[in-house]
Design a protein around this motif. Sequence first.
Motif, PDB file in Angstrom:
ATOM      1  N   ASP A   6      85.025  25.089 -22.124  1.00  0.00           N
ATOM      2  CA  ASP A   6      86.013  24.672 -23.110  1.00  0.00           C
ATOM      3  C   ASP A   6      87.131  25.696 -23.207  1.00  0.00           C
ATOM      4  N   ASN A   7      88.330  25.278 -22.763  1.00  0.00           N
ATOM      5  CA  ASN A   7      89.523  26.130 -22.830  1.00  0.00           C
ATOM      6  C   ASN A   7      89.272  27.506 -22.217  1.00  0.00           C
ATOM      7  N   VAL A   8      88.635  27.517 -21.062  1.00  0.00           N
ATOM      8  CA  VAL A   8      88.234  28.770 -20.423  1.00  0.00           C
ATOM      9  C   VAL A   8      89.384  29.369 -19.617  1.00  0.00           C
ATOM     10  N   SER A   9      89.672  30.636 -19.892  1.00  0.00           N
ATOM     11  CA  SER A   9      90.657  31.399 -19.123  1.00  0.00           C
ATOM     12  C   SER A   9      90.006  32.691 -18.660  1.00  0.00           C
ATOM     13  N   LEU A  18      91.994  31.874 -13.952  1.00  0.00           N
ATOM     14  CA  LEU A  18      91.770  30.551 -14.530  1.00  0.00           C
ATOM     15  C   LEU A  18      92.526  30.461 -15.845  1.00  0.00           C
ATOM     16  N   GLN A  19      93.038  29.271 -16.148  1.00  0.00           N
ATOM     17  CA  GLN A  19      93.760  29.079 -17.398  1.00  0.00           C
ATOM     18  C   GLN A  19      93.415  27.739 -18.031  1.00  0.00           C
ATOM     19  N   GLU A  20      92.873  27.818 -19.236  1.00  0.00           N
ATOM     20  CA  GLU A  20      92.594  26.649 -20.069  1.00  0.00           C
ATOM     21  C   GLU A  20      91.813  25.557 -19.315  1.00  0.00           C
ATOM     22  N   VAL A  21      90.730  25.973 -18.679  1.00  0.00           N
ATOM     23  CA  VAL A  21      89.900  25.027 -17.919  1.00  0.00           C
ATOM     24  C   VAL A  21      88.902  24.339 -18.847  1.00  0.00           C
ATOM     25  N   ASN A  22      88.903  23.015 -18.797  1.00  0.00           N
ATOM     26  CA  ASN A  22      87.925  22.211 -19.532  1.00  0.00           C
ATOM     27  C   ASN A  22      87.144  21.371 -18.528  1.00  0.00           C
ATOM     28  N   TRP A  23      85.819  21.468 -18.610  1.00  0.00           N
ATOM     29  CA  TRP A  23      84.974  20.729 -17.662  1.00  0.00           C
ATOM     30  C   TRP A  23      83.613  20.526 -18.294  1.00  0.00           C
ATOM     31  N   SER A  56      88.850  34.247 -22.414  1.00  0.00           N
ATOM     32  CA  SER A  56      88.933  33.440 -23.628  1.00  0.00           C
ATOM     33  C   SER A  56      88.305  32.088 -23.353  1.00  0.00           C
ATOM     34  N   GLY A  57      87.928  31.408 -24.434  1.00  0.00           N
ATOM     35  CA  GLY A  57      87.278  30.114 -24.290  1.00  0.00           C
ATOM     36  C   GLY A  57      85.768  30.232 -24.373  1.00  0.00           C
ATOM     37  N   SER A  58      85.102  29.095 -24.200  1.00  0.00           N
ATOM     38  CA  SER A  58      83.655  29.016 -24.378  1.00  0.00           C
ATOM     39  C   SER A  58      82.987  28.466 -23.124  1.00  0.00           C
ATOM     40  N   VAL A  59      81.866  29.111 -22.732  1.00  0.00           N
ATOM     41  CA  VAL A  59      81.081  28.663 -21.581  1.00  0.00           C
ATOM     42  C   VAL A  59      79.643  28.444 -22.018  1.00  0.00           C
ATOM     43  N   LYS A  60      79.099  27.287 -21.669  1.00  0.00           N
ATOM     44  CA  LYS A  60      77.713  26.969 -21.972  1.00  0.00           C
ATOM     45  C   LYS A  60      77.094  26.351 -20.730  1.00  0.00           C
ATOM     46  N   VAL A  61      76.042  26.961 -20.220  1.00  0.00           N
ATOM     47  CA  VAL A  61      75.363  26.485 -19.021  1.00  0.00           C
ATOM     48  C   VAL A  61      73.894  26.250 -19.348  1.00  0.00           C
ATOM     49  N   LEU A  62      73.434  25.014 -19.175  1.00  0.00           N
ATOM     50  CA  LEU A  62      72.036  24.670 -19.446  1.00  0.00           C
ATOM     51  C   LEU A  62      71.605  25.138 -20.835  1.00  0.00           C
ATOM     52  N   GLY A 219      94.352  27.710 -10.509  1.00  0.00           N
ATOM     53  CA  GLY A 219      93.582  28.139 -11.670  1.00  0.00           C
ATOM     54  C   GLY A 219      93.582  27.193 -12.846  1.00  0.00           C
ATOM     55  N   GLN A 220      94.157  26.021 -12.682  1.00  0.00           N
ATOM     56  CA  GLN A 220      94.218  25.054 -13.767  1.00  0.00           C
ATOM     57  C   GLN A 220      93.678  23.709 -13.306  1.00  0.00           C
ATOM     58  N   VAL A 221      93.151  22.947 -14.265  1.00  0.00           N
ATOM     59  CA  VAL A 221      92.681  21.603 -13.949  1.00  0.00           C
ATOM     60  C   VAL A 221      93.888  20.706 -13.737  1.00  0.00           C
ATOM     61  N   PHE A 222      94.029  20.197 -12.520  1.00  0.00           N
ATOM     62  CA  PHE A 222      95.124  19.280 -12.221  1.00  0.00           C
ATOM     63  C   PHE A 222      94.788  17.890 -12.727  1.00  0.00           C
TER      64      PHE A 222
END
Length: 261
Positions: A6-9, A18-23, A56-62, A219-222
């Motif tokens: 979520d909004n990972v940079s 990476l900039q503002e990656v959401n996946w 910056s941003g949030s990462v959650k894996v499993l 570095g960004q989600v296209f």
Amino acid sequence: MVLQLDNVSLKKDGTWILQEVNWHIEKGEHWLLFGLNGSGKTAILKMIHAEYFPTSGSVKVLDKKFGKHYLGEELRLKIGFVSSALQEKFHHNDSAFEIVLSGAYASVGLYEKPTDEIRAKAIRLLKEFGCIEYGDRMYESLSQGEKQRILIARALMANPSILIFDEPTSGLDFIAREQFLETIEKISHEQNAPTMIYVTHHVEEILPVFKKTLLLKEGQVFSSGPTLNIISSESLSQFFDLPVRVHWENERPMLYRVKSS
């Protein structure tokens, strides 16, 4: 949810990787991560594997949120990796069988005495992927295709929840590549198959099982969404800043450059 970015940079040495990656990836989904060299694909993989942490941003894996849970061997055992880059890390005198056994411990090299149960599982996987005949050979003596099959067996030793293929067909000829892709498709149809992420910059490797795609550019989600929508002539022409045509046949795409008249 298997993965939440979520909004990972990510900034390294003063440069934004990476900039503002959401996946978001849900259990049972199989995703394609598509991008050119230098797009940030490796950075995302290292983040999933808890080698990088976001600026910056949030990462959650499993269900493990970075910064709130201990991230170590337990998480890495749940993430299987198949990557040509791994080959450089193995010990030169390790046999193919020892390489597979090491997957049970998520280690490079075998430092513990495997149990009979672990040995039996390694033998079963070697047989399943057609590797048993060269299990006793030194890993470095194998062909590139044989090495990749060993890496798949190794990745499955710990019953991973996520299985990542990072540019896995690098160095393979056409026949070896297609045999390798058939193995991936076989895994996808198995009961309780892991969630798979396939990382590449080659359109022709995309299998029908990868029904969702994330395009990563600089570095960004296209864009992201259903593969049939994302891997299209219009979408990829915009992505490459170059007119291209995508032709689908037998549920596999081929990419062509459209020459100006």
